[in-house]
Scaffold this motif. Structure first.
Motif: not given
Lengths: 159, 111
Positions: A58, A62, A125, A129, B20, B22, B53-56, B59, B87
């Protein structure tokens, strides 16, 4: 621990860290997806437990997405990632040739506020993060390149 | 970005059939969801049990979908895997959505 600097400057020149591996890929979202797979497959990451590995993925996603979206911002350029195994952590250095961070400083990365009376935040975010998941985050701009470095723990620490 | 949908009375169940959500796929996810939620239903449950999997970006897309539903419809989430749940927890977005561990009884997809 006391370090004694050797008077002989040539002593450590040309000695590369044994466990440093550098990967390079392009600044597209799809190349970053594959790059993440390749980074996490490196030997340095084998010491991580599952939770730490998920957090590492993660955090890396990012940082890399920021480079794609903000440093290169619609242009395409190279990203290099160097991973070095440490004791209980992995050190990362990520270099790109895109635009510098605003004011050449790391954003504060505060958690976006969730206000029931206002619009929910859809963004902002990423830096929060990153700040939550990495240690020793540092940034410098040098010779037209961005250098970002941080450490990822091999064991998940408490949230 | 593959989604499947099923209507159960007033409930619309949407399965995200991707591992994912993402930066590379968040926009497509939002657009597929925009189409899926055109089916009228007060409650929408997004089953994320396949999403590893999940990123910003992901989200943000889920939040955007909730906004697309408007004030009279509710987006609920189901089957969050550990890294995805993290997350939502870190960002405190787990206080915004109704989150089910699994799909409510009787709604589990036949596999």
């Amino acid at each position: 621990m006391v370090f004694v600097r050797q008077a002989d400057k040539g002593q450590r020149q040309g000695v590369a860290p044994v466990d440093a591996v550098t990967l390079g890929f392009s600044s597209t979202a799809l190349a970053v997806r594959q790059g993440l797979v390749d980074i996490l497959a490196l030997p340095a990451f084998r010491a991580m437990d599952m939770a730490a590995r998920n957090s590492a993925e993660l955090a890396l996603a990012e940082v890399l997405n920021n480079i794609v979206e903000h440093a290169y911002a619609g242009t395409v350029g190279p990203i290099t990632v160097t991973a070095t195994a440490g004791k209980g952590h992995v050190m990362l250095e990520i270099v790109d040739k895109g635009r510098a961070l605003p004011a050449e400083r790391l954003p504060v990365g505060a958690r976006p506020v969730i206000d029931p009376k206002a619009e929910l935040p859809e963004g902002g975010f990423g830096w929060f993060l990153i700040r939550s998941l990495v240690e020793n985050l540092a940034y410098r701009r040098q010779s037209g390149r961005n250098h970002m470095s941080f450490c990822l723990p091999c064991r998940e620490t408490g949230e | 970005m593959k989604l499947t949908t099923r209507q159960e009375g007033e409930l619309l169940v949407v399965h995200a059939c991707e591992d994912r959500i993402d930066a590379a796929g968040a926009i497509q996810f939002k657009e597929r969801m925009r189409e899926a939620i055109q089916a009228p239903s007060e409650r929408v449950i997004l089953d994320m049990s396949q999403v590893m999997f999940l990123d910003s970006s992901g989200l943000g897309a889920v939040v955007a979908v909730m906004k697309l539903l408007g004030p009279n419809r509710r987006l609920e989430l189901s089957g969050l895997t550990p890294s995805v749940a993290k997350v939502f927890r870190l960002t405190r977005m787990d206080t915004v959505f109704v989150i089910h561990a699994t799909l409510p009884d009787g709604l589990r997809a036949a596999s």
